[in-house]
Design a protein around this motif. Structure first.
Motif, mmCIF file in Angstrom:
data_model
loop_
_atom_site.group_PDB
_atom_site.id
_atom_site.type_symbol
_atom_site.label_atom_id
_atom_site.label_comp_id
_atom_site.label_asym_id
_atom_site.label_seq_id
_atom_site.Cartn_x
_atom_site.Cartn_y
_atom_site.Cartn_z
ATOM 1 N N GLY A 288 0.782 -1.228 0.000
ATOM 2 C CA GLY A 288 0.000 0.000 0.000
ATOM 3 C C GLY A 288 0.811 1.274 0.000
ATOM 4 N N THR A 289 2.130 1.175 0.117
ATOM 5 C CA THR A 289 2.972 2.375 0.097
ATOM 6 C C THR A 289 3.597 2.542 -1.283
ATOM 7 O OG1 THR A 289 4.965 1.201 0.866
ATOM 8 C CG2 THR A 289 3.475 2.114 2.549
ATOM 9 N N ALA A 290 4.059 3.743 -1.544
ATOM 10 C CA ALA A 290 4.645 4.041 -2.854
ATOM 11 C C ALA A 290 5.769 5.045 -2.703
ATOM 12 C CB ALA A 290 3.582 4.592 -3.803
ATOM 13 N N LYS A 291 6.702 4.994 -3.641
ATOM 14 C CA LYS A 291 7.765 5.984 -3.742
ATOM 15 C C LYS A 291 7.558 6.779 -5.015
ATOM 16 C CE LYS A 291 11.298 3.259 -1.312
ATOM 17 N NZ LYS A 291 12.633 2.592 -1.432
ATOM 18 N N LEU A 292 7.738 8.095 -4.911
ATOM 19 C CA LEU A 292 7.619 8.975 -6.071
ATOM 20 C C LEU A 292 9.009 9.405 -6.521
ATOM 21 C CD1 LEU A 292 4.666 9.151 -4.994
ATOM 22 C CD2 LEU A 292 4.636 11.480 -5.884
ATOM 23 N N PHE A 293 9.301 9.172 -7.782
ATOM 24 C CA PHE A 293 10.575 9.556 -8.364
ATOM 25 C C PHE A 293 10.338 10.645 -9.410
ATOM 26 C CE2 PHE A 293 11.148 5.266 -6.855
ATOM 27 C CZ PHE A 293 12.415 5.268 -6.295
ATOM 28 N N LEU A 294 11.146 11.674 -9.356
ATOM 29 C CA LEU A 294 11.139 12.704 -10.387
ATOM 30 C C LEU A 294 12.252 12.378 -11.374
ATOM 31 C CD1 LEU A 294 10.128 15.389 -11.565
ATOM 32 C CD2 LEU A 294 11.828 16.538 -10.125
ATOM 33 N N ILE A 295 11.903 12.305 -12.651
ATOM 34 C CA ILE A 295 12.850 11.947 -13.708
ATOM 35 C C ILE A 295 12.961 13.120 -14.672
ATOM 36 C CG2 ILE A 295 13.320 10.383 -15.618
ATOM 37 C CD1 ILE A 295 11.456 8.360 -14.107
ATOM 38 N N THR A 296 14.153 13.627 -14.853
ATOM 39 C CA THR A 296 14.436 14.674 -15.822
ATOM 40 C C THR A 296 15.768 14.330 -16.498
ATOM 41 O OG1 THR A 296 15.761 16.106 -14.369
ATOM 42 C CG2 THR A 296 13.347 16.356 -14.267
ATOM 43 N N PRO A 297 16.138 15.022 -17.578
ATOM 44 C CA PRO A 297 17.472 14.780 -18.135
ATOM 45 C C PRO A 297 18.593 15.028 -17.136
ATOM 46 C CG PRO A 297 16.114 15.938 -19.725
ATOM 47 C CD PRO A 297 15.333 15.916 -18.433
ATOM 48 N N SER A 314 -3.111 17.739 -5.445
ATOM 49 C CA SER A 314 -2.762 18.996 -6.112
ATOM 50 C C SER A 314 -1.547 19.636 -5.459
ATOM 51 C CB SER A 314 -3.951 19.954 -6.084
ATOM 52 O OG SER A 314 -4.372 20.204 -4.752
ATOM 53 N N ASP A 315 -1.444 19.544 -4.120
ATOM 54 C CA ASP A 315 -0.268 20.086 -3.437
ATOM 55 C C ASP A 315 0.991 19.322 -3.832
ATOM 56 O OD1 ASP A 315 -1.842 21.945 -2.162
ATOM 57 O OD2 ASP A 315 -2.035 20.776 -0.312
ATOM 58 N N LEU A 316 0.862 18.005 -3.897
ATOM 59 C CA LEU A 316 2.003 17.181 -4.303
ATOM 60 C C LEU A 316 2.399 17.509 -5.736
ATOM 61 C CD1 LEU A 316 3.970 14.933 -3.590
ATOM 62 C CD2 LEU A 316 2.200 13.269 -4.226
ATOM 63 N N LEU A 317 1.411 17.734 -6.581
ATOM 64 C CA LEU A 317 1.696 18.080 -7.971
ATOM 65 C C LEU A 317 2.435 19.413 -8.068
ATOM 66 C CD1 LEU A 317 1.449 17.669 -10.998
ATOM 67 C CD2 LEU A 317 -0.865 18.621 -10.878
ATOM 68 N N ARG A 318 2.018 20.397 -7.298
ATOM 69 C CA ARG A 318 2.713 21.697 -7.323
ATOM 70 C C ARG A 318 4.176 21.536 -6.907
ATOM 71 N NH1 ARG A 318 -2.407 23.793 -5.820
ATOM 72 N NH2 ARG A 318 -2.017 23.385 -3.610
ATOM 73 N N PHE A 319 4.411 20.677 -5.920
ATOM 74 C CA PHE A 319 5.776 20.421 -5.482
ATOM 75 C C PHE A 319 6.583 19.766 -6.605
ATOM 76 C CE2 PHE A 319 8.753 17.387 -3.335
ATOM 77 C CZ PHE A 319 9.657 18.333 -2.895
ATOM 78 N N LEU A 320 5.985 18.789 -7.270
ATOM 79 C CA LEU A 320 6.662 18.123 -8.382
ATOM 80 C C LEU A 320 7.040 19.119 -9.477
ATOM 81 C CD1 LEU A 320 4.589 14.855 -8.932
ATOM 82 C CD2 LEU A 320 7.057 14.958 -8.646
ATOM 83 N N LEU A 321 6.075 19.951 -9.854
ATOM 84 C CA LEU A 321 6.315 20.912 -10.927
ATOM 85 C C LEU A 321 7.394 21.915 -10.540
ATOM 86 C CD1 LEU A 321 2.626 21.567 -12.064
ATOM 87 C CD2 LEU A 321 4.357 20.163 -13.207
ATOM 88 N N ALA A 322 7.410 22.317 -9.275
ATOM 89 C CA ALA A 322 8.416 23.282 -8.827
ATOM 90 C C ALA A 322 9.812 22.685 -8.899
ATOM 91 C CB ALA A 322 8.101 23.737 -7.408
ATOM 92 N N VAL A 323 9.958 21.435 -8.467
ATOM 93 C CA VAL A 323 11.269 20.784 -8.511
ATOM 94 C C VAL A 323 11.699 20.556 -9.955
ATOM 95 C CG1 VAL A 323 12.590 18.747 -7.853
ATOM 96 C CG2 VAL A 323 10.901 19.696 -6.272
ATOM 97 N N ALA A 324 10.756 20.116 -10.808
ATOM 98 C CA ALA A 324 11.085 19.864 -12.214
ATOM 99 C C ALA A 324 11.511 21.142 -12.917
ATOM 100 C CB ALA A 324 9.883 19.241 -12.924
ATOM 101 N N ALA A 325 10.877 22.272 -12.564
ATOM 102 C CA ALA A 325 11.195 23.548 -13.217
ATOM 103 C C ALA A 325 12.615 23.996 -12.915
ATOM 104 C CB ALA A 325 10.201 24.615 -12.780
ATOM 105 N N GLU A 326 13.174 23.544 -11.799
ATOM 106 C CA GLU A 326 14.519 23.959 -11.401
ATOM 107 C C GLU A 326 15.607 23.086 -12.013
ATOM 108 O OE1 GLU A 326 14.543 23.869 -7.184
ATOM 109 O OE2 GLU A 326 13.197 25.591 -6.943
ATOM 110 N N SER A 327 15.237 21.991 -12.648
ATOM 111 C CA SER A 327 16.241 21.062 -13.161
ATOM 112 C C SER A 327 16.815 21.569 -14.476
ATOM 113 C CB SER A 327 15.628 19.674 -13.368
ATOM 114 O OG SER A 327 14.694 19.702 -14.418
#
Length: 402
Positions: A288-297, A314-327
């Motif tokens: 029932g648990t999961a790990k979220l990985f952000l993948i970018t170049p 939606s909060d988790l999504l905003r966090f994902l987008l913010a981290v991805a934007a900085e890569s």
């Protein structure tokens, strides 16, 4: 969280567990402190030098097989690990995706001259095109580090798929099939495709190279996002049918089928390299648990753990987008290998391989749905009677320093 490129060889921080091995100690007592879990682990000698790197599904059984006090000839005919090994480093992993990246990062750091031979993944195949070039064309490639001009579009499943995609684009948009003839424009000799009405013949000056570059641009945009081209071709087909030009309508229908294929199957991930950004949900350490990985170049990073379905996706999504934007990333050889590993998993059957959501298309609802879909995936097979070796690499040790 952990970035899987941030490996310092001297201290191996990517390993978060370690135990010393004393062959004089009671072996059954030693084994009680070893988890029977899926890990990437490293055996080292008295000087903490690498001996063997493995990914196994049962660490306890794996160490029992290598280090138990049975006679050497019964343990192995090649290496007496019990006499050689004095420390074990390991890191728990919970999915094939996580295991592959940790293993790759460690193997690359510990065995820089030989680690490529330890990996079984195919490279990522892309299509390169520069529509503004003097003589533009589509070219299949696995080398992402030398394409400073134009676009890299991918990944696609393999080199054969890459070639099929190029051929489909040439057929759908009547592009030149013979590059050596195109480079002679406007003094070239047109081939049979001009006679068949399947090429505008920039080679002999029938159309200008500027016009041809525009056609290459349209084809490129259709590969990336076929929706506009489909609307245009569908309108043309309907008009041809209304004018009773059924042969022309049939030809346009064939083009529509080719363009439609750009968004499906082995072509479905073909996007500009800048859009190579995914959120991957993989199994966590407990049901029932999961790990979220952000993948970018720029890298692969575990950025969150879920113990239940996200209530505020939606909060988790905003966090994902913010981290991805900085890569940001330089497409060097390391990035090329990392993208190849991700691509390998993108095209695997999804019954047990986690979920991959493209960042540019993700929503709070799709993120929550991915968690539910992950729970329905088949559980990875766990065995108690086998170590379940997935990867294995052996070091060639230098002479010990006295």
């Amino acid at each position: 969280m952990t970035s899987y490129d941030a490996l310092v060889i001297s201290s191996l921080p990517i390993f978060d567990q370690m135990v010393d091995f004393d062959p004089a100690r009671d072996f059954s007592t030693f084994l009680k402190g070893i988890p029977a879990k899926w890990v990437v682990y490293l055996l080292t000698d008295a000087a903490d030098r690498p001996v063997q790197l493995l990914c196994v599904k049962n660490l306890r059984y794996s160490l029992e097989r290598r280090l138990d006090p049975t006679p050497t000839e019964e343990r192995t005919k090649r290496v007496d690990y019990r006499d050689l090994v004095r420390r074990i480093h390991w890191r728990r992993v919970d999915s094939a995706f996580e295991a592959d990246f940790i293993y790759w990062a460690i193997a690359r750091a510990l065995f820089p001259q030989s680690y490529r031979g330890m990996m079984v993944h195919r490279p990522a195949w892309f299509i390169h095109v520069d529509p503004s070039a003097e003589f533009p064309r589509f070219v299949q490639t696995t080398d992402l580090s030398t394409k400073s001009e134009g676009l890299l579009i991918g990944p696609v499943e393999d080199k054969h798929v890459a070639q099929r995609l190029i051929q489909s684009a040439e057929d759908a948009f009547d592009l030149c099939r013979y590059y050596n003839v195109l480079t002679a424009a406007p003094a070239g000799k047109a081939c049979a495709y001009k006679e068949m009405g399947r090429c505008p013949a920039p080679c002999d000056g029938t159309v200008s190279m500027d016009h041809y570059r525009q056609q290459v641009t349209i084809a490129t945009q259709a590969i990336i996002d076929p929706s506009h081209a489909l609307r245009d071709q569908t309108a043309r087909m309907k008009q041809a049918a209304a004018e009773l030009k059924f042969k022309l309508a049939g030809r346009i229908k064939s083009r529509i089928d080719q363009i439609t294929s750009f968004a499906t199957g082995p072509f479905r991930h073909a996007r500009p390299i800048a859009d190579f950004q995914f959120c991957s949900l993989q199994r966590g350490p407990r049901p029932g648990t999961a790990k979220l990985f952000l993948i970018t170049p720029a890298g692969v990073e575990e950025i969150a753990g879920l113990i239940a379905e996200p209530r505020s996706a939606s909060d988790l999504l905003r966090f994902l987008l913010a981290v991805a934007a900085e890569s940001s990333a330089v497409l060097d050889a390391t990035a090329t290998e990392r993208i190849g590993l991700v691509s390998h998993h993108l095209f695997l059957p999804k019954q047990t391989q986690g979920l991959f959501l493209r960042i540019s298309e993700i929503t709070g609802d799709s993120l929550a749905q991915a968690y539910r879909d992950l729970k329905r995936q088949k559980e990875p097979e766990v065995t108690e009677a086998s170590e379940g070796v997935i990867r294995e690499a052996n070091a060639t040790l230098p002479p010990a320093v006295s």
